[in-house]
Write a protein that holds these residues in place. Sequence first.
Motif: not given
Length: 265
Positions: A234-262
């Motif tokens: 979630g804290n990535a730039s718009d350029v980085v986000k445009s190349h990803a298939n998914f966007i998760t929460d920022s690193y301060l809000n458990d972005g990896i953990g939340n996505f893996l849980q789901e």
Amino acid sequence: MTKNLVFMDIDDTLVNNHQEISKFTKDTIKQNQSNTIFYVATGRMFTSAKVIADEINAKIVASNGGIFQNRSEIIQFHLGENNLKNIYHILEEKNLSAFFFSNHQVFYNRSLPKYFKHSTNNRIASPNPGDYLKVNLPLLLQHSDDIINGIIIEDTNIDILETAKKELKDTTDLNISSSFKNNIELIPDHVSKATAIHQIQKEYDITPENTFTFGDGENDIEMFSMSKYSVAMGNASDVVKSHANFITDSYLNDGIGNFLQEHLS
């Protein structure tokens, strides 16, 4: 049972500014280690990456793919003597600072910023002061067989980096990129996080459909192409986000953990 591969950038992706992985993300990774192989995939040198990887029982892609662990061996590449000569001449001409990395040492041409020294906030630290060596060109070339990658950092005159980047592309056969506007990443040709991931996928016979990549920087974009689950923080730039298939929460809000849980089953 088909296993998954997960590759996670470290800084501003897996850890916070104090180099901490959240308990929730740690627990989520631990819960899925029977069906998933976890890697950190970072621009850090190998020994610095290992400090974080060991916390979560992960393997390592370091130096932006210049060195990585396969199933049973460590594979590494080097910048090469001719490239180091050309880089050094550009550094001197433009009064730029650069840092070159082996698997455990830092070689620098001018001064060592305080954020390169060992502390809880450090991104590349070695606890051994002897691992930091100030070098001139002859001394740098003495270590050419050890140097895997490098980075040029300029915090004030950003514009000069564009000129330097063009000259580097003209005079070296390196993979030249940037992870942030104040730097130039120097990586061996045809080497990246993506090339390392491709070799690891072949080693484990795991397809992109069962591969996850998490990142926040421009040096993560190429590895996104290696996975069905390419995830920008979630804290990535718009350029980085445009190349990803998914966007998760920022690193301060458990972005990896939340996505893996789901998404991990």
